[in-house]
Design a protein around this motif. Structure first.
Motif, PDB file in Angstrom:
ATOM      1  N   TRP A 151      42.958  38.688  38.854  1.00 28.23           N
ATOM      2  CA  TRP A 151      42.513  39.266  37.583  1.00 28.23           C
ATOM      3  C   TRP A 151      41.242  38.576  37.104  1.00 28.23           C
ATOM      4  O   TRP A 151      40.295  39.228  36.666  1.00 28.23           O
ATOM      5  CB  TRP A 151      43.613  39.140  36.527  1.00 28.23           C
ATOM      6  CG  TRP A 151      44.744  40.104  36.728  1.00 28.23           C
ATOM      7  CD1 TRP A 151      45.727  40.024  37.669  1.00 28.23           C
ATOM      8  CD2 TRP A 151      44.998  41.295  35.989  1.00 28.23           C
ATOM      9  NE1 TRP A 151      46.581  41.091  37.550  1.00 28.23           N
ATOM     10  CE2 TRP A 151      46.152  41.874  36.524  1.00 28.23           C
ATOM     11  CE3 TRP A 151      44.359  41.914  34.920  1.00 28.23           C
ATOM     12  CZ2 TRP A 151      46.687  43.064  36.019  1.00 28.23           C
ATOM     13  CZ3 TRP A 151      44.904  43.084  34.417  1.00 28.23           C
ATOM     14  CH2 TRP A 151      46.052  43.656  34.971  1.00 28.23           C
TER      15      TRP A 151
ATOM     16  N   VAL B 255      46.368  47.937  35.412  1.00 29.27           N
ATOM     17  CA  VAL B 255      45.057  48.579  35.519  1.00 29.27           C
ATOM     18  C   VAL B 255      44.978  49.373  36.820  1.00 29.27           C
ATOM     19  O   VAL B 255      45.579  48.987  37.831  1.00 29.27           O
ATOM     20  CB  VAL B 255      43.879  47.556  35.475  1.00 29.27           C
ATOM     21  CG1 VAL B 255      43.795  46.876  34.121  1.00 29.27           C
ATOM     22  CG2 VAL B 255      43.980  46.543  36.569  1.00 29.27           C
TER      23      VAL B 255
ATOM     24  N   LEU C 124      39.003  40.836  34.604  1.00 29.49           N
ATOM     25  CA  LEU C 124      39.935  41.647  33.821  1.00 29.49           C
ATOM     26  C   LEU C 124      40.893  40.766  33.023  1.00 29.49           C
ATOM     27  O   LEU C 124      41.221  39.658  33.446  1.00 29.49           O
ATOM     28  CB  LEU C 124      40.740  42.563  34.750  1.00 29.49           C
ATOM     29  CG  LEU C 124      39.923  43.572  35.562  1.00 29.49           C
ATOM     30  CD1 LEU C 124      40.812  44.246  36.589  1.00 29.49           C
ATOM     31  CD2 LEU C 124      39.280  44.599  34.645  1.00 29.49           C
TER      32      LEU C 124
ATOM     33  N   GLN D 299      37.991  50.107  36.658  1.00 22.96           N
ATOM     34  CA  GLN D 299      37.394  49.944  35.334  1.00 22.96           C
ATOM     35  C   GLN D 299      35.965  49.430  35.389  1.00 22.96           C
ATOM     36  O   GLN D 299      35.119  49.868  34.628  1.00 22.96           O
ATOM     37  CB  GLN D 299      38.239  49.007  34.475  1.00 22.96           C
ATOM     38  CG  GLN D 299      39.559  49.610  34.075  1.00 22.96           C
ATOM     39  CD  GLN D 299      40.341  48.726  33.123  1.00 22.96           C
ATOM     40  OE1 GLN D 299      40.038  47.552  32.936  1.00 22.96           O
ATOM     41  NE2 GLN D 299      41.372  49.298  32.538  1.00 22.96           N
ATOM     42  N   ASN D 300      35.701  48.463  36.278  1.00 29.30           N
ATOM     43  CA  ASN D 300      34.359  47.873  36.274  1.00 29.30           C
ATOM     44  C   ASN D 300      33.678  47.859  37.648  1.00 29.30           C
ATOM     45  O   ASN D 300      32.558  47.384  37.766  1.00 29.30           O
ATOM     46  CB  ASN D 300      34.393  46.457  35.682  1.00 29.30           C
ATOM     47  CG  ASN D 300      35.223  45.489  36.496  1.00 29.30           C
ATOM     48  OD1 ASN D 300      35.509  45.706  37.670  1.00 29.30           O
ATOM     49  ND2 ASN D 300      35.623  44.392  35.868  1.00 29.30           N
TER      50      ASN D 300
ATOM     51  N   SER E 152      38.505  47.206  41.187  1.00 31.49           N
ATOM     52  CA  SER E 152      38.855  47.673  39.853  1.00 31.49           C
ATOM     53  C   SER E 152      38.192  49.018  39.586  1.00 31.49           C
ATOM     54  O   SER E 152      36.981  49.156  39.776  1.00 31.49           O
ATOM     55  CB  SER E 152      38.393  46.664  38.798  1.00 31.49           C
ATOM     56  OG  SER E 152      38.445  47.243  37.509  1.00 31.49           O
TER      57      SER E 152
END
Length: 171
Positions: free
Chosen positions: A152, A164, A157, A121-122, A119
């Motif tokens: 996910w 994403v 997420l 995002q993280n 990811s």
């Protein structure tokens, strides 16, 4: 004076070239210090980067092929369509599985093989198994990593987001 400036510019360019060459050599010559040797050995291996300050930031996206992760239903009667291309079967959404866009699916050469998904995002990473093709000739974009709900969840997420940014690589 102009010659001194020219020499300084050339020297700077040479130094930058040397630094970038060394960085490329290090990148290709040594294993990723942010991942452990056993990351690909177990399906579903999940880790956060272990060396803060040294490893790429969660949004950095360093390493792997950039893609867009979407959620897919792999069970019978769900929006994923028919059975998977790799084995002609339906699969539980509770398993770590993925369908790749046509070019990445590579005519089935990635069937049943693990891929590592990270990811952007993280920074979390999970290993999932390829079981299907997201057909780019019939509506799927060519940069899609279409995953089960379990992927996910493992990445922490919310699938309600829909899409994403991720990176992925063969595990």
């Amino acid at each position: 004076m102009a010659n001194a400036k020219l020499v300084a510019v050339v020297a700077t360019l040479v130094i930058l070239l040397e630094v970038s060459t060394c960085a490329v050599a290090r990148h290709h010559g040594k294993p990723d210090p942010c991942s452990s040797e056993d990351d690909g050995s177990m399906l579903g291996t999940l880790h956060k980067h272990k060396k803060p300050g040294h490893c790429p930031s969660p949004g950095g996206g360093v390493g792997g092929t950039p893609g867009i992760m979407t959620v897919n239903g792999f069970q019978k009667g769900e929006d994923g369509g028919g059975p998977s291309e790799c084995d002609g079967k339906y699969h539980s959404d509770k398993t770590l599985i993925v369908a790749l866009s046509t070019r990445w699916y590579a005519g089935g050469r990635r069937c049943h093989k693990p891929i590592r998904i990270t990811s952007k995002q993280n920074g979390r990473t999970v290993v999932a198994r390829v079981v299907d093709e997201c057909d780019s000739n019939h509506g799927c974009k060519d940069n899609i990593v279409d995953t089960s709900q379990a992927v996910w969840d493992a990445l922490g997420l919310d699938s309600n987001i829909g899409e994403v940014p991720v990176t992925w690589s063969d595990a």
